[in-house]
Design a protein around this motif. Structure first.
Motif, PDB file in Angstrom:
ATOM      1  N   ASN A 105      -4.626  -1.367  13.049  1.00 47.47           N
ATOM      2  CA  ASN A 105      -4.087  -0.041  12.745  1.00 47.47           C
ATOM      3  C   ASN A 105      -5.129   1.055  12.922  1.00 47.47           C
ATOM      4  O   ASN A 105      -4.943   2.172  12.446  1.00 47.47           O
ATOM      5  CB  ASN A 105      -3.520  -0.011  11.326  1.00 47.47           C
ATOM      6  CG  ASN A 105      -4.573  -0.287  10.262  1.00 47.47           C
ATOM      7  OD1 ASN A 105      -5.670  -0.737  10.570  1.00 47.47           O
ATOM      8  ND2 ASN A 105      -4.242  -0.033   9.020  1.00 47.47           N
ATOM      9  N   VAL A 150      -4.899   5.880   8.965  1.00 48.69           N
ATOM     10  CA  VAL A 150      -3.600   6.513   8.840  1.00 48.69           C
ATOM     11  C   VAL A 150      -3.189   6.546   7.366  1.00 48.69           C
ATOM     12  O   VAL A 150      -3.291   5.543   6.660  1.00 48.69           O
ATOM     13  CB  VAL A 150      -2.544   5.745   9.654  1.00 48.69           C
ATOM     14  CG1 VAL A 150      -1.163   6.345   9.435  1.00 48.69           C
ATOM     15  CG2 VAL A 150      -2.912   5.763  11.127  1.00 48.69           C
ATOM     16  N   LEU A 152      -0.131   6.979   4.955  1.00 51.33           N
ATOM     17  CA  LEU A 152       1.321   7.016   4.839  1.00 51.33           C
ATOM     18  C   LEU A 152       1.704   7.596   3.487  1.00 51.33           C
ATOM     19  O   LEU A 152       1.014   7.380   2.490  1.00 51.33           O
ATOM     20  CB  LEU A 152       1.904   5.611   4.978  1.00 51.33           C
ATOM     21  CG  LEU A 152       1.667   4.876   6.305  1.00 51.33           C
ATOM     22  CD1 LEU A 152       2.320   3.496   6.252  1.00 51.33           C
ATOM     23  CD2 LEU A 152       2.203   5.663   7.484  1.00 51.33           C
ATOM     24  N   GLU A 156       7.089   6.600   2.699  1.00 49.81           N
ATOM     25  CA  GLU A 156       6.926   5.765   3.894  1.00 49.81           C
ATOM     26  C   GLU A 156       6.504   4.353   3.509  1.00 49.81           C
ATOM     27  O   GLU A 156       6.984   3.369   4.089  1.00 49.81           O
ATOM     28  CB  GLU A 156       5.919   6.405   4.843  1.00 49.81           C
ATOM     29  CG  GLU A 156       6.452   7.646   5.546  1.00 49.81           C
ATOM     30  CD  GLU A 156       5.388   8.399   6.313  1.00 49.81           C
ATOM     31  OE1 GLU A 156       5.739   9.122   7.260  1.00 49.81           O
ATOM     32  OE2 GLU A 156       4.188   8.276   5.958  1.00 49.81           O
ATOM     33  N   ASN A 189       8.549   8.501  12.518  1.00 50.09           N
ATOM     34  CA  ASN A 189       7.284   9.117  12.112  1.00 50.09           C
ATOM     35  C   ASN A 189       6.194   8.074  11.897  1.00 50.09           C
ATOM     36  O   ASN A 189       5.024   8.292  12.251  1.00 50.09           O
ATOM     37  CB  ASN A 189       7.479   9.940  10.843  1.00 50.09           C
ATOM     38  CG  ASN A 189       8.243  11.229  11.089  1.00 50.09           C
ATOM     39  OD1 ASN A 189       8.304  11.711  12.222  1.00 50.09           O
ATOM     40  ND2 ASN A 189       8.842  11.784  10.051  1.00 50.09           N
ATOM     41  N   MET A 190       6.563   6.928  11.314  1.00 50.64           N
ATOM     42  CA  MET A 190       5.573   5.874  11.088  1.00 50.64           C
ATOM     43  C   MET A 190       5.117   5.248  12.399  1.00 50.64           C
ATOM     44  O   MET A 190       3.932   4.936  12.566  1.00 50.64           O
ATOM     45  CB  MET A 190       6.135   4.810  10.139  1.00 50.64           C
ATOM     46  CG  MET A 190       6.179   5.262   8.688  1.00 50.64           C
ATOM     47  SD  MET A 190       6.576   3.930   7.530  1.00 50.64           S
ATOM     48  CE  MET A 190       8.350   3.761   7.810  1.00 50.64           C
ATOM     49  N   ARG A 192       4.923   6.774  15.202  1.00 49.69           N
ATOM     50  CA  ARG A 192       4.011   7.760  15.792  1.00 49.69           C
ATOM     51  C   ARG A 192       2.660   7.763  15.081  1.00 49.69           C
ATOM     52  O   ARG A 192       1.612   7.720  15.716  1.00 49.69           O
ATOM     53  CB  ARG A 192       4.649   9.151  15.710  1.00 49.69           C
ATOM     54  CG  ARG A 192       3.745  10.285  16.206  1.00 49.69           C
ATOM     55  CD  ARG A 192       4.431  11.631  16.037  1.00 49.69           C
ATOM     56  NE  ARG A 192       4.870  11.866  14.667  1.00 49.69           N
ATOM     57  CZ  ARG A 192       4.046  12.242  13.687  1.00 49.69           C
ATOM     58  NH1 ARG A 192       2.758  12.418  13.916  1.00 49.69           N
ATOM     59  NH2 ARG A 192       4.524  12.439  12.466  1.00 49.69           N
ATOM     60  N   LYS A 193       2.674   7.796  13.747  1.00 44.25           N
ATOM     61  CA  LYS A 193       1.432   7.830  12.969  1.00 44.25           C
ATOM     62  C   LYS A 193       0.560   6.605  13.236  1.00 44.25           C
ATOM     63  O   LYS A 193      -0.667   6.705  13.354  1.00 44.25           O
ATOM     64  CB  LYS A 193       1.740   7.874  11.469  1.00 44.25           C
ATOM     65  CG  LYS A 193       2.102   9.242  10.912  1.00 44.25           C
ATOM     66  CD  LYS A 193       2.234   9.139   9.393  1.00 44.25           C
ATOM     67  CE  LYS A 193       2.548  10.480   8.754  1.00 44.25           C
ATOM     68  NZ  LYS A 193       2.611  10.357   7.274  1.00 44.25           N
ATOM     69  N   GLU A 195       0.616   4.721  15.802  1.00 44.53           N
ATOM     70  CA  GLU A 195       0.394   4.535  17.239  1.00 44.53           C
ATOM     71  C   GLU A 195       0.949   3.197  17.714  1.00 44.53           C
ATOM     72  O   GLU A 195       0.307   2.465  18.476  1.00 44.53           O
ATOM     73  CB  GLU A 195      -1.092   4.670  17.586  1.00 44.53           C
ATOM     74  CG  GLU A 195      -1.657   6.052  17.285  1.00 44.53           C
ATOM     75  CD  GLU A 195      -3.095   6.233  17.736  1.00 44.53           C
ATOM     76  OE1 GLU A 195      -3.669   5.273  18.285  1.00 44.53           O
ATOM     77  OE2 GLU A 195      -3.633   7.323  17.549  1.00 44.53           O
TER      78      GLU A 195
END
Length: 213
Positions: A105, A150, A152, A156, A189-190, A192-193, A195
């Motif tokens: 991640n 990241v 969250l 999320e 959104n997750m 994207r966050k 990747e």
């Protein structure tokens, strides 16, 4: 040109990394496999400059594969890319001969930096792993990646735990008393966050991280 072989039992992750480096002028992926046995065979055949390997794989894990690769081809540099941040897992990979260790991640930018660093025979570590036990492995050549961890939101994380339990967006919406469209937006959104490349990658991530929140 840095030639690279990647070992990972989730083909979608391989496809995502391969796609990213497809037109890179410095890094060229010359092969990929889904288990440790095939990794050792492919390294013997192509002898890349860098190997990226997960720890948990079928047939032969990344620790044993790294030991065999370093014994036969000491000039090949091994970078670990995994979900495991436990001290024992890190120690075993470093003792096997890996000189880089990053978490899945961490993002593609850190992966690129890690590849470039270990290709020169220098050590690279994800900043999000514990270092209090790494004194025997740290020296002047070490590079610590810049943290891009990241974050969250609580909502999320809540949704991610439900995804890990196998629940659909509709089931999650009913459980949390939210509209299904809201759950779908959180999923996007997750992805994207983090990747990630798809919804199935998000499911795998959720399962891997289930007990780490």
């Amino acid at each position: 040109m840095i030639t690279l072989i990647m070992a990972e039992d989730h083909q979608m992750l391989i496809d995502g990394v391969t796609s990213f480096f497809e037109f890179d002028e410095e890094i060229k992926i010359i092969g990929s496999v889904n288990n440790g046995e095939d990794l050792v065979k492919l390294v013997a055949l192509k002898q890349p400059k860098v190997v990226i390997t997960d720890i948990r794989m079928p047939k032969m894990d990344g620790i044993e594969a790294t030991k065999r690769i370093k014994k036969q081809f000491p000039h090949v540099h091994v970078l670990t890319m995994t979900m495991f941040d436990q001290p024992e897992a890190i120690k075993q990979m470093l003792q096997a001969g890996a000189i880089g260790y990053i978490l899945k991640n961490s993002g593609i930018k850190m992966l690129s930096k890690a590849i470039l660093t270990v290709s020169k025979g220098e050590k690279f570590f994800d900043p999000n792993v514990a270092f209090n036990f790494l004194n025997d492995f740290i020296d002047d050549t070490i590079t610590i990646g810049k943290s891009e961890k990241v974050v969250l939101s609580n909502r999320e994380k809540e949704i991610l735990l439900l995804i890990a339990e196998g629940k659909t967006s509709q089931e999650i919406s009913e459980n949390l008393f939210l509209a299904k469209s809201t759950i779908d937006t959180h999923r996007k959104n997750m992805i994207r966050k983090l990747e990630l490349s798809s919804g199935s990658e998000l499911v795998k991530y959720a399962i891997d991280m289930k007990y780490q929140f």
